[in-house]
Design a protein around this motif. Structure first.
Motif, mmCIF file in Angstrom:
data_model
loop_
_atom_site.group_PDB
_atom_site.id
_atom_site.type_symbol
_atom_site.label_atom_id
_atom_site.label_comp_id
_atom_site.label_asym_id
_atom_site.label_seq_id
_atom_site.Cartn_x
_atom_site.Cartn_y
_atom_site.Cartn_z
ATOM 1 N N GLN A 10 108.654 60.698 16.209
ATOM 2 C CA GLN A 10 109.586 60.056 17.126
ATOM 3 C C GLN A 10 110.711 59.343 16.389
ATOM 4 O O GLN A 10 111.840 59.278 16.882
ATOM 5 C CB GLN A 10 108.836 59.050 18.013
ATOM 6 C CG GLN A 10 108.028 59.695 19.123
ATOM 7 C CD GLN A 10 107.363 58.667 20.026
ATOM 8 O OE1 GLN A 10 107.272 57.491 19.684
ATOM 9 N NE2 GLN A 10 106.892 59.118 21.175
ATOM 10 N N ARG A 38 102.696 60.319 15.805
ATOM 11 C CA ARG A 38 103.688 60.054 16.858
ATOM 12 C C ARG A 38 104.826 59.198 16.316
ATOM 13 O O ARG A 38 106.001 59.443 16.607
ATOM 14 C CB ARG A 38 103.011 59.355 18.044
ATOM 15 C CG ARG A 38 103.958 59.056 19.197
ATOM 16 C CD ARG A 38 103.214 58.432 20.354
ATOM 17 N NE ARG A 38 102.178 59.330 20.859
ATOM 18 C CZ ARG A 38 101.359 59.006 21.857
ATOM 19 N NH1 ARG A 38 101.454 57.807 22.439
ATOM 20 N NH2 ARG A 38 100.453 59.868 22.269
ATOM 21 N N ARG A 65 107.434 66.660 24.763
ATOM 22 C CA ARG A 65 108.458 66.822 23.734
ATOM 23 C C ARG A 65 107.839 67.435 22.490
ATOM 24 O O ARG A 65 106.832 66.946 21.982
ATOM 25 C CB ARG A 65 109.106 65.485 23.399
ATOM 26 C CG ARG A 65 110.069 65.536 22.223
ATOM 27 C CD ARG A 65 110.939 64.310 22.133
ATOM 28 N NE ARG A 65 111.862 64.238 23.262
ATOM 29 C CZ ARG A 65 112.788 63.295 23.407
ATOM 30 N NH1 ARG A 65 112.900 62.339 22.498
ATOM 31 N NH2 ARG A 65 113.590 63.285 24.452
#
Length: 303
Positions: free
Chosen positions: A280, A276, A13
């Protein structure tokens, strides 16, 4: 009909945003915080990836004015004289106790605020029939290192010499050297050996037995030892003259052995998880894009 997972693959992603966006600014800041602090730490600690290394330091050493002496006599089998700065030890010696004249002087030759050597002299009075064939002597020190980690311990210099002919004087000149079985910690305060080498308050003779004292001392991971003492044994003592021990003990610059951690790996691990979490959870605005293998994408279109 029941469904089963027949095949799986990781999905990559990505997060898209403009070069002038908050997301781009965050990545730039994260990169700076990942690589610049380890550079600064490495500059002070001499490397990113070092696990073990050595460094040079002038230790802070001070004589504790604690002495334990055993003089071996040749006038009778098993004869000896003993004395120490510990009153409990002296009470145990009874007829073997002999009080010497002791003088000690430490010297700071280069005027850097740290002592460089000890001049120690002991004069043991003897009767005309007594003859000294050997000497066992313990001197204790406070020993400290500060540059990489703060290491503080109580240490000793142990001198043991015996000769075939009676002597009048013993001259010793050596270096008090650091000995390590394991590396020191890279940071922090280490006082695990900051305890007296000899339990001077104990009323038990076993606590002053040199075999046990030396054995317990050698169990330590860090000790000091008197190296290259170059003993000189002089003979020809006058009838009423004392037996003299002259010792010069230097405190040289040491090369201590230390344990490092891998600095950069810690920063990489930490900031990878920070990035991250930020992307996210859309802490900064981006457009998530899922990338799958081309074959998988073709199958999805066919279905």
């Amino acid at each position: 009909m029941a469904l089963y997972e027949l095949y799986a693959h990781p999905v990559e992603r990505g997060y898209r945003a403009g070069l002038c966006s908050k997301a781009a600014l965050f990545l730039l800041l994260a990169a700076a915080l990942t690589y610049i602090p380890p550079l600064l730490v490495a500059f002070r600690s001499h490397g990113f990836w070092l696990k073990r290394s050595t460094y040079e330091e002038q230790p802070t050493v001070r004589f504790q004015h604690q002495v334990l002496l055993v003089a071996l006599l040749g006038s009778e089998p098993g004869g000896f004289l003993a004395w120490s700065t510990f009153p409990a030890f002296n009470r145990l010696q009874e007829g073997h106790l002999r009080v010497p004249l002791v003088s000690a002087r430490e010297e700071d030759r280069n005027q850097d605020g740290k002592m460089d050597m000890l001049h120690f002299k002991l004069e043991l009075p003897l009767q005309s029939t007594e003859q000294v064939l050997g000497v066992q002597l313990i001197l204790t020190f406070s020993y400290q290192l500060h540059r990489m980690s703060t290491f503080v311990m109580q240490s000793m210099a142990f001198l043991q010499f015996s000769f075939a002919v009676p002597g009048s004087q013993l001259h010793v000149n050596g270096d008090l050297r650091l000995q390590q079985k394991q590396p020191l910690g890279y940071r922090g305060l280490d006082v695990r050996y900051n305890v007296s080498v000899i339990n001077g308050t104990s009323p038990f003779a076993s606590d002053y037995d040199l075999t046990r004292v030396v054995a317990a001392y050698q169990e330590r991971n860090v000790t000091t030892i008197l190296t290259d003492p170059s003993p000189i044994w002089l003979v020809g003592r006058a009838a009423e003259a004392p037996f003299v021990v002259n010792a010069v003990i230097r405190y040289p610059v040491e090369f201590a052995w230390i344990q490092y951690v891998s600095i950069l790996l810690i920063f990489l691990w930490a900031f990878e998880r920070i990035k991250r979490f930020v992307f996210q959870n859309q802490v900064v605005t981006t457009i998530p894009v899922t990338a799958v293998p081309q074959g998988e994408l073709y199958k999805e279109h066919l279905s």
